[in-house]
Design an enzyme around this catalytic site. Structure first.
Site, PDB file in Angstrom:
ATOM      1  N   HIS A  81      -0.696  -8.729   8.647  1.00 13.21           N
ATOM      2  CA  HIS A  81      -0.783  -7.296   8.343  1.00 13.21           C
ATOM      3  C   HIS A  81      -0.406  -6.402   9.533  1.00 13.21           C
ATOM      4  O   HIS A  81       0.399  -5.484   9.399  1.00 13.21           O
ATOM      5  CB  HIS A  81      -2.193  -6.917   7.896  1.00 13.21           C
TER       6      HIS A  81
ATOM      7  N   LYS B 155     -13.968  -7.052  12.112  1.00 11.53           N
ATOM      8  CA  LYS B 155     -14.978  -7.030  11.055  1.00 11.53           C
ATOM      9  C   LYS B 155     -16.226  -6.363  11.624  1.00 11.53           C
ATOM     10  O   LYS B 155     -16.467  -6.409  12.833  1.00 11.53           O
ATOM     11  CB  LYS B 155     -15.343  -8.461  10.647  1.00 11.53           C
TER      12      LYS B 155
ATOM     13  N   LYS C  81       0.848  -1.203   0.000  1.00 14.51           N
ATOM     14  CA  LYS C  81       0.000   0.000   0.000  1.00 14.51           C
ATOM     15  C   LYS C  81       0.883   1.251   0.000  1.00 14.51           C
ATOM     16  O   LYS C  81       1.855   1.341   0.748  1.00 14.51           O
ATOM     17  CB  LYS C  81      -0.925  -0.014   1.224  1.00 14.51           C
TER      18      LYS C  81
ATOM     19  N   GLU D 267     -12.759  -2.844   9.618  1.00 13.58           N
ATOM     20  CA  GLU D 267     -13.548  -3.110   8.403  1.00 13.58           C
ATOM     21  C   GLU D 267     -15.031  -3.012   8.721  1.00 13.58           C
ATOM     22  O   GLU D 267     -15.458  -3.380   9.820  1.00 13.58           O
ATOM     23  CB  GLU D 267     -13.256  -4.520   7.892  1.00 13.58           C
TER      24      GLU D 267
HETATM   25  C1  BG6 Z   1      -7.121  -9.964   3.891  1.00 12.76           C
HETATM   26  C2  BG6 Z   1      -8.000 -10.673   4.865  1.00 12.76           C
HETATM   27  O1  BG6 Z   1      -5.784 -10.367   4.039  1.00 12.76           O
HETATM   28  O2  BG6 Z   1      -7.209  -8.556   4.095  1.00 12.76           O
HETATM   29  C3  BG6 Z   1      -9.449 -10.189   4.750  1.00 12.76           C
HETATM   30  O3  BG6 Z   1      -7.953 -12.071   4.628  1.00 12.76           O
HETATM   31  C4  BG6 Z   1      -9.495  -8.693   4.865  1.00 12.76           C
HETATM   32  O4  BG6 Z   1     -10.253 -10.795   5.757  1.00 12.76           O
HETATM   33  C5  BG6 Z   1      -8.507  -8.027   3.914  1.00 12.76           C
HETATM   34  O5  BG6 Z   1     -10.813  -8.281   4.562  1.00 12.76           O
HETATM   35  C6  BG6 Z   1      -8.438  -6.526   4.150  1.00 12.76           C
HETATM   36  O6  BG6 Z   1      -7.654  -5.935   3.159  1.00 12.76           O
HETATM   37  P1  BG6 Z   1      -7.919  -4.441   2.694  1.00 12.76           P
HETATM   38  O7  BG6 Z   1      -6.811  -4.138   1.760  1.00 12.76           O
HETATM   39  O8  BG6 Z   1      -9.268  -4.422   2.071  1.00 12.76           O
HETATM   40  O9  BG6 Z   1      -7.886  -3.616   3.953  1.00 12.76           O
END
Ligand code: BG6
Length: 489
Positions: free
Chosen positions: A239, A339, A181, A215
């Site tokens: 992440h 989530k 990113k 999210e």
């Molecule tokens: C993924 C996860 O690695 O990253 C997902 O498996 C998650 O569950 C996603 O929704 C989030 O990525 P981004 O780039 O949309 O924030």
């Protein structure tokens, strides 16, 4: 700076009709093609079982991938037509060794370095690597592995050992798309391209750091996968710990892949091990119940398709993490992901210490008066909060901020994470990929929490969808005299 490569490449995509290929990988390759960043002679080889021949695969790409490309607003008929010309198709059944011979023969005349991208479930990584090796396709090739790479330290080691017998570490590209990113790159630029922040980037001046990936989405169509995974494995082990390691790392002596990864590894190895007896003090796990997101009623996790009704899988995690080194000893790093939260936001918040003595009244002594907020999404910016005098009589302080809005400074050249990472693979740049030892260090650190939660009869703490998670998450920060930053940017 946009780089055009001049060497050819053959990009072999396993799982070429899967969700990831459709949403991310092929659109990213198209975008790289459209902006002239792929060598003319480069080929994309879709490998799948379902489509009969190239014509059928091209039709699938046209139907399923094009909508994701047009969504980005960068669709161009001519570029799309020439992109499709790059595509070769090989029908392959993984259980048939002779199909790999066909693959080898099918790509034998294609030029340039070979990339094998495994956009498949992890259970297929080792069989595919072995089958590639059996026909000699591992030589001088690069292999890209998608997460999740294993379920815990043991299973991740088993995959890494088996893949490592076939490919050298320098041939293995483990994807963590957060590293691709743009704002994450910008964090490196901010920290190591400016002398301004570095003297402050340490325990003497930093009071606490927060990293949030929130999210609004639930588990979507992935209930079954998610229920066996949970937020700790899905988001924290990779992440969040990767972001943490970039925030906290020492300046590398160069940006070559091993210098950067060595420094990140030092951070991961310096994470204070979590004592199982302390887990309830430093880790909160939650699970969403029914609630409302942007005015829409949404169901609770336990009733999502593919989820066991009595599931204890966490959809929310908040953690207090410490780093045992001279720079960071005693500074809490609060990590959080979930989530179905109140907003979609990913950001890093560096809270600086207040002034040691204030001649200007109480506001200057308040925690968080000076704060740097690095926002990764939905919008990309960096905001520095300071105190300033309010206009008029007297000396009244108010919070103001300096904004670095990248989309206004740089109107062109923004690149999606997958595009950057795929170009890096094609160009042989490993810095933004996770090295095996980093991955092991991350698993080693999360494992006590995984084990404790797996053994605990207690259910995760409930939170209503559309909120910021269980109250215990805020309570954990309150014990340290701070709170999560939850504000509009
Ligand atoms: C993924 C996860 O690695 O990253 C997902 O498996 C998650 O569950 C996603 O929704 C989030 O990525 P981004 O780039 O949309 O924030």
């Amino acid at each position: 700076m946009q780089t055009q490569i001049d060497s050819g490449f053959t990009f072999v995509l396993f799982g070429a009709t899967g969700d990831l290929s459709m949403r991310k990988i092929l659109p990213a390759l198209y975008e790289a093609h459209r902006s002239g960043m792929l060598a003319e002679s480069g080929k994309i080889v879709g490998v799948a079982r379902h489509e009969e021949d190239r014509a059928a695969y091209i039709q699938w790409v046209d139907e399923h991938v094009k909508p994701h490309v047009t969504k980005n607003g960068s669709f161009d008929d001519n570029a799309w037509a020439s992109f499709l010309e790059r595509i070769v198709y090989v029908k392959l059944d993984l259980s048939r060794a002779e199909d790999f011979t066909h693959l080898r023969d099918g790509i034998a005349s294609l030029p340039g370095i070979r990339v094998f991208y495994l956009a498949t479930g992890p259970s297929l990584f080792v069989p595919i690597c072995r089958a590639l090796a059996a026909v000699g396709l591992n030589e001088n090739a690069r292999i890209v592995l998608e997460k999740p790479l294993g379920y815990d330290l043991k299973s991740s080691n088993a995959i890494n050992d088996a893949v490592g017998e076939i490919f050298a570490e320098g041939q293995i590209y483990r994807i963590d798309h957060y590293l691709g990113k743009e704002p994450v790159q910008n964090l490196l630029a901010l920290r190591f391209g400016n002398a301004l922040f570095e003297p402050l980037w340490r325990r003497e001046w930093v009071e606490s750091i927060q990293i949030t990936i929130a999210e609004e989405l639930g588990v979507e169509a992935r209930g079954d996968f998610y229920d066996n995974t949970g937020a700790l494995r899905d988001m924290v082990q990779n992440h969040l710990l990767q972001l943490l390691s970039i925030v906290a790392m020492e300046p590398p002596h160069s940006m070559d892949s091993d210098s950067v990864r060595d420094e990140k590894l030092r951070v991961l190895r310096a994470l204070k091990p979590i004592n199982p007896l302390d887990i309830s003090k430093v880790a909160v796990r939650g699970q969403y119940h029914a609630g409302v997101i942007r005015g829409q009623a949404v169901p609770g996790y336990a009733t999502e398709h593919g989820v066991k009704p009595e599931s204890h899988t966490e959809t929310f995690v908040a953690l207090k993490v410490e780093i045992e080194n001279w720079r960071w000893a005693g500074v809490p790093f609060f990590l959080r992901t979930g989530k179905r939260l109140a907003d979609r936001v990913a950001e890093i918040v560096v809270n600086f210490r207040p002034v040691p003595h204030s001649a200007l009244g109480a506001p200057a002594l308040r925690p968080g008066a000076n704060r740097l907020v690095i926002r990764l999404q939905p919008n990309e910016n960096i905001r520095l909060y300071c105190l300033a005098k309010q206009p008029g009589e007297g000396m009244n302080l108010a919070s103001v901020h300096l904004d670095l809005a990248f989309d206004q400074f740089f109107r062109e050249g923004q690149m999606e994470a997958y595009q950057r990472l795929l170009l890096d693979v094609i160009n042989g740049r490993l810095a933004l990929f996770v090295r095996r030892d980093e991955q092991e260090a991350a698993w080693t650190w999360v494992e006590p929490i995984l084990n404790e939660w797996a053994a605990s009869p207690r259910a995760p703490k409930p939170y209503a969808a559309g909120t910021w998670g269980p109250a215990a998450s805020s309570a954990m920060l309150a014990q340290h005299g701070t709170c999560w930053l939850e504000e509009e940017n």
